[in-house]
Design a protein around this motif. Structure first.
Motif, PDB file in Angstrom:
ATOM      1  N   TYR A   1      15.207  13.260 -14.814  1.00 41.05           N
ATOM      2  CA  TYR A   1      14.859  12.225 -13.838  1.00 41.05           C
ATOM      3  C   TYR A   1      14.389  12.873 -12.552  1.00 41.05           C
ATOM      4  O   TYR A   1      14.958  13.890 -12.109  1.00 41.05           O
ATOM      5  N   TYR A   2      13.361  12.300 -11.979  1.00 40.64           N
ATOM      6  CA  TYR A   2      12.881  12.653 -10.640  1.00 40.64           C
ATOM      7  C   TYR A   2      13.278  11.508  -9.689  1.00 40.64           C
ATOM      8  O   TYR A   2      12.965  10.347  -9.944  1.00 40.64           O
ATOM      9  N   LEU A   3      13.939  11.831  -8.578  1.00 42.77           N
ATOM     10  CA  LEU A   3      14.371  10.861  -7.577  1.00 42.77           C
ATOM     11  C   LEU A   3      13.582  11.098  -6.294  1.00 42.77           C
ATOM     12  O   LEU A   3      13.750  12.157  -5.646  1.00 42.77           O
ATOM     13  N   PHE A   4      12.715  10.169  -5.968  1.00 46.03           N
ATOM     14  CA  PHE A   4      11.861  10.283  -4.789  1.00 46.03           C
ATOM     15  C   PHE A   4      12.392   9.361  -3.686  1.00 46.03           C
ATOM     16  O   PHE A   4      12.315   8.128  -3.816  1.00 46.03           O
ATOM     17  N   PRO A   5      12.953   9.872  -2.620  1.00 43.98           N
ATOM     18  CA  PRO A   5      13.405   8.999  -1.516  1.00 43.98           C
ATOM     19  C   PRO A   5      12.214   8.326  -0.832  1.00 43.98           C
ATOM     20  O   PRO A   5      11.120   8.916  -0.728  1.00 43.98           O
ATOM     21  N   LEU A   6      12.471   7.092  -0.381  1.00 44.72           N
ATOM     22  CA  LEU A   6      11.433   6.310   0.317  1.00 44.72           C
ATOM     23  C   LEU A   6      11.704   6.267   1.821  1.00 44.72           C
ATOM     24  O   LEU A   6      11.330   5.311   2.507  1.00 44.72           O
ATOM     25  N   THR A   7      12.337   7.288   2.344  1.00 42.45           N
ATOM     26  CA  THR A   7      12.684   7.300   3.766  1.00 42.45           C
ATOM     27  C   THR A   7      11.440   7.312   4.637  1.00 42.45           C
ATOM     28  O   THR A   7      11.335   6.564   5.625  1.00 42.45           O
ATOM     29  N   GLN A   8      10.475   8.150   4.285  1.00 41.47           N
ATOM     30  CA  GLN A   8       9.262   8.239   5.098  1.00 41.47           C
ATOM     31  C   GLN A   8       8.476   6.930   5.066  1.00 41.47           C
ATOM     32  O   GLN A   8       7.983   6.449   6.100  1.00 41.47           O
ATOM     33  N   GLU A   9       8.392   6.322   3.899  1.00 42.91           N
ATOM     34  CA  GLU A   9       7.697   5.037   3.810  1.00 42.91           C
ATOM     35  C   GLU A   9       8.433   3.952   4.609  1.00 42.91           C
ATOM     36  O   GLU A   9       7.805   3.101   5.254  1.00 42.91           O
ATOM     37  N   GLU A  10       9.785   3.995   4.551  1.00 41.00           N
ATOM     38  CA  GLU A  10      10.548   3.012   5.314  1.00 41.00           C
ATOM     39  C   GLU A  10      10.344   3.191   6.808  1.00 41.00           C
ATOM     40  O   GLU A  10      10.215   2.208   7.557  1.00 41.00           O
ATOM     41  N   GLN A  11      10.291   4.412   7.268  1.00 35.81           N
ATOM     42  CA  GLN A  11      10.035   4.663   8.682  1.00 35.81           C
ATOM     43  C   GLN A  11       8.634   4.195   9.085  1.00 35.81           C
ATOM     44  O   GLN A  11       8.446   3.611  10.154  1.00 35.81           O
ATOM     45  N   SER A  12       7.670   4.443   8.211  1.00 35.70           N
ATOM     46  CA  SER A  12       6.313   3.973   8.516  1.00 35.70           C
ATOM     47  C   SER A  12       6.260   2.446   8.585  1.00 35.70           C
ATOM     48  O   SER A  12       5.619   1.866   9.481  1.00 35.70           O
ATOM     49  N   LEU A  13       6.963   1.791   7.649  1.00 33.97           N
ATOM     50  CA  LEU A  13       6.968   0.330   7.649  1.00 33.97           C
ATOM     51  C   LEU A  13       7.675  -0.215   8.891  1.00 33.97           C
ATOM     52  O   LEU A  13       7.226  -1.202   9.497  1.00 33.97           O
ATOM     53  N   ASN A  14       8.780   0.411   9.303  1.00 33.88           N
ATOM     54  CA  ASN A  14       9.466  -0.023  10.528  1.00 33.88           C
ATOM     55  C   ASN A  14       8.585   0.158  11.753  1.00 33.88           C
ATOM     56  O   ASN A  14       8.608  -0.661  12.680  1.00 33.88           O
TER      57      ASN A  14
ATOM     58  N   GLY B   1       0.809  -1.219   0.000  1.00 41.52           N
ATOM     59  CA  GLY B   1       0.000   0.000   0.000  1.00 41.52           C
ATOM     60  C   GLY B   1       0.838   1.264   0.000  1.00 41.52           C
ATOM     61  O   GLY B   1       0.540   2.228  -0.746  1.00 41.52           O
ATOM     62  N   LEU B   2       1.897   1.283   0.805  1.00 46.46           N
ATOM     63  CA  LEU B   2       2.765   2.461   0.836  1.00 46.46           C
ATOM     64  C   LEU B   2       3.450   2.672  -0.504  1.00 46.46           C
ATOM     65  O   LEU B   2       3.531   3.812  -1.010  1.00 46.46           O
ATOM     66  N   LEU B   3       3.957   1.600  -1.101  1.00 51.27           N
ATOM     67  CA  LEU B   3       4.634   1.738  -2.388  1.00 51.27           C
ATOM     68  C   LEU B   3       3.666   2.148  -3.489  1.00 51.27           C
ATOM     69  O   LEU B   3       4.018   2.954  -4.374  1.00 51.27           O
ATOM     70  N   GLU B   4       2.477   1.610  -3.445  1.00 50.26           N
ATOM     71  CA  GLU B   4       1.495   1.984  -4.476  1.00 50.26           C
ATOM     72  C   GLU B   4       1.126   3.460  -4.366  1.00 50.26           C
ATOM     73  O   GLU B   4       1.046   4.176  -5.379  1.00 50.26           O
TER      74      GLU B   4
END
Length: 689
Positions: free
Chosen positions: A250-263, A102-105
């Motif tokens: 290119y657009y580079l979107f970090p997934l830091t916030q999603e990783e923190q939510s998943l942790n 869900g977060l990745l989508e």
């Protein structure tokens, strides 16, 4: 939106297909070694080390394994914990997978929307007309002014300003990947390393016209070089600049916030799962304890009941199933106590009756004996019929006295009043005394008593009177039922045991009789009256005497092969027997059986070899043709035969030759079967202390 290319799959260029080289091959090699047994063979490298390692690992685990096997409550709780842990792990994996997807989508949708807007802005800025009259310092036109070095940098800064910290922008030229000093050099924002864009994604963007995306690690350079790489989503597209030259944005979107939510979700699930597992374990412990505690109480009370404490009862509380079980257990214990008390009272009455009758018969028997002696002395003055009656009267009175003595002795054993007066004795002296007393009977029967194994002392702590009574009974029985053939008395000593075996060559014992020959008043043929022999209690008293010494009295016999009775005693009164120095089955019988089996096998093979090969035709057997008995395999007998219940059966052809003087009798009357049938013998082992 089309997805970018990822790492090559097995079988594609860049990946070697086939067996992988690494730890798996090492483990498989060790597995083949372990399965083939090379690591456990003596003398092989690592064998003793592996055994030492296994022993070192098993030693601390043995108490835990023993506790696990003996404690049902621990097993139930452990099973509950394992199953609940498996359920929690499975549920956690499912929930984490759903949350991650869900977060990745959501991140993909937001990134695609943001990147689409940036691509549109970049295209519009490149297609926008130049400002009227605009010139630069070189005198060039406005169109040329937009071809300056700062156009692409301004574009990157403008696009990155829309989401500082949320994404970064990278502009690359396909033919200037390594150029850093021209106007077509890479442009980045936020200190991003332009090498973070994977080559596969760049190839896809260069070939296509639409946007492409992929997941990769975003690295940083410059002032942000100390920043750790982080996972991110990269979206790129090929565009044209103000000069019409192609470049990649290119657009580079970090997934830091999603990783923190998943942790955070993982930590929450782990905490909740651990709490649930511990709670389920505690609940299972309490529930099982309510069931196991009464069962343990019942087991303890049953053990105390088995020790003779018949007044023990379970404590019953409530009206549930456990309470009904306790009530039923108490009722069973009460009925058992009543039955045992009734049986004990009946047994006491029987013992008292036997003892009282035996004592009360002593006085009239003494009077009758005196009168019979007077009549017997004067029988010469009587007519032949009356004289014969006087002799029969004396013989029956002798037997009656022996019966009364045996009944008194049996009553002492039943009452537990028999006492052992043990002292060191040499069994050779006892055997000589017994043989001296049985010589007249042996001469009358035409038998000869031979003694073997008396070359060395046979000393044991025993009651000489009881041992002599046992041996006298065995020797007299062997002479009476030996049909005039030799009786062999063999003595032996080994380890902590001494033994005396009495062997005869009579008709022997039928299968199953060796287990019943020690019963009181037992007869081989119940239809026959007891006109010969003793009182029927001799072997029963002998067994009790052997048990009182902590020894064994065992019997072996086979129809037509005679029988052997063996008395085994410990050398010291407090020593437990572990074997006997004399085998229960005589060696001559074993040799004859082995010889017969080998002879039958050879004869059968010879007959089969002499028959020519021909068609299979059913023909009637020739009259008078000798039958070929089936081969009898040799059965090995342990010389130190341990006590048992007489379950060993040995086959023996009836027509084989016997050792000794011929077919003789065993220690009890019995009849042999057909001379052409195979018969079996059964070994009886009786042990007691």
């Amino acid at each position: 939106m089309s997805g970018g290319s990822a790492a090559p799959k097995p079988g594609e260029p860049g990946v070697r297909a086939g067996r992988s080289a690494g730890p798996g091959r090492v483990f498989s090699w060790f597995g083949r070694l372990f399965q083939s047994g090379r690591l456990l063979q003596d003398g092989s490298p690592g064998g003793p080390v592996l055994r030492l390692l296994v022993r070192w690992v098993r030693r601390p685990l043995l108490p835990a394994v023993r506790l696990y096997r003996r404690n049902i409550q621990l097993r139930v709780v452990a099973a509950t914990l394992l199953m609940s842990l498996g359920v929690v792990l499975l549920l956690g994996f499912v929930v984490i997978g759903q949350v991650r997807n869900g977060l990745l989508e959501a991140k993909e949708k937001a990134a695609q929307s943001q990147a689409a807007g940036g691509f549109t802005v970049a295209k519009e800025k490149a297609d926008a007309p130049a400002a009227p009259g605009g010139r630069d310092g070189d005198g060039t036109s406005g169109k040329s002014g937009r071809n300056s070095v700062n156009w692409r940098s301004d574009l990157v800064e403008q696009l990155a300003s829309g989401g500082p910290g949320a994404f970064n922008v990278v502009a690359l030229s396909p033919e200037a990947q390594n150029v850093v000093s021209t106007n077509r050099a890479p442009r980045v924002s936020g200190g991003v390393d332009f090498a973070s864009v994977p080559a596969d994604l760049r190839s896809a963007v260069a070939r296509g016209t639409g946007p492409y995306e992929t997941y990769a690690q975003i690295r940083y350079t410059g002032a942000t070089e100390d920043r750790e790489p982080e996972p991110g989503l990269i979206v790129g597209k090929r565009l044209n600049d103000v000069d019409g030259n192609a470049y990649e944005l290119y657009y580079l979107f970090p997934l830091t916030q999603e990783e923190q939510s998943l942790n955070l979700v993982k930590g929450t699930l782990a905490t909740a799962g651990l709490f649930v597992v511990v709670l389920l374990g505690a609940i299972a412990w309490l529930v099982v304890r309510q069931v196991v505690t009464p069962v343990r109480m019942a087991a303890g009370i049953a053990e105390r009941l088995s020790t003779g404490r018949l007044q023990e009862r379970m404590k019953v509380t409530g009206e549930d199933d456990i309470a009904r079980l306790g009530e039923a257990f108490n009722k069973m214990a009460q009925n058992l106590q009543l039955k045992i008390q009734q049986l004990e009272e009946l047994s006491r009455m029987q013992r008292r009756f036997v003892s009282d009758v035996s004592h009360e018969l002593r006085t009239p028997l003494t009077t009758v004996r005196m009168a019979a002696d007077v009549i017997h002395e004067a029988r010469s003055d009587f007519d032949p019929v009356t004289a014969r009656s006087a002799e029969l009267l004396g013989d029956q009175l002798d037997r009656f006295e022996s019966l009364l003595s045996d009944l008194l002795e049996i009553s002492r054993f039943d009452a537990g009043a028999a006492a052992l007066e043990a002292e060191p004795i040499d069994l050779r002296v006892v055997v000589r005394r017994v043989i001296g007393g049985a010589e007249p009977l042996a001469q009358a029967k035409g038998s000869r008593i031979r003694v073997l194994g008396d070359e060395q002392p046979v000393v044991a702590e025993a009651d000489a009177r009881r041992v002599e009574r046992v041996l006298r009974n065995l020797v007299v029985n062997a002479v009476e039922h030996g049909e005039g053939r030799d009786v062999i008395v063999r003595m032996g000593v080994a380890g902590g045991a001494v033994a005396v075996a009495v062997r005869d060559y009579g008709v022997g014992l039928k299968p199953g009789e060796a287990t019943r020959v020690f019963n009181r008043f037992w007869r081989a043929d119940p239809a026959r009256a007891r006109t010969t022999g003793g009182t029927g209690l001799g072997l029963s008293i002998a067994v009790e005497d052997a048990r009182l010494h902590g020894g064994w009295l065992q019997a072996w016999g086979e129809p037509g092969g005679g029988s052997q009775f063996r008395l085994t005693l410990p050398r010291t009164a407090d020593e437990a027997l572990r074997g006997s120095p004399i085998p229960l089955e005589p060696e001559d019988s074993r040799r004859n059986r082995e010889r017969a089996g080998a002879h039958d096998l050879k004869e059968s093979a010879h007959r089969l070899a002499s028959v020519p090969v021909q068609q299979r035709v059913e023909r009637p057997a020739l009259p008078g043709a000798p039958g070929v008995p089936p081969p009898v395999p040799a059965v090995a007998v342990d010389p130190a035969a341990m006590p048992g219940s007489g379950a060993r059966v040995v086959a023996r052809p009836a027509e084989e030759p016997l050792s000794g003087n011929g077919p003789g009798a065993g220690h009890g009357p019995g009849e042999s079967g057909d001379s052409t049938q195979q018969v079996t013998e059964r070994e009886d082992t009786i042990r007691g202390r």
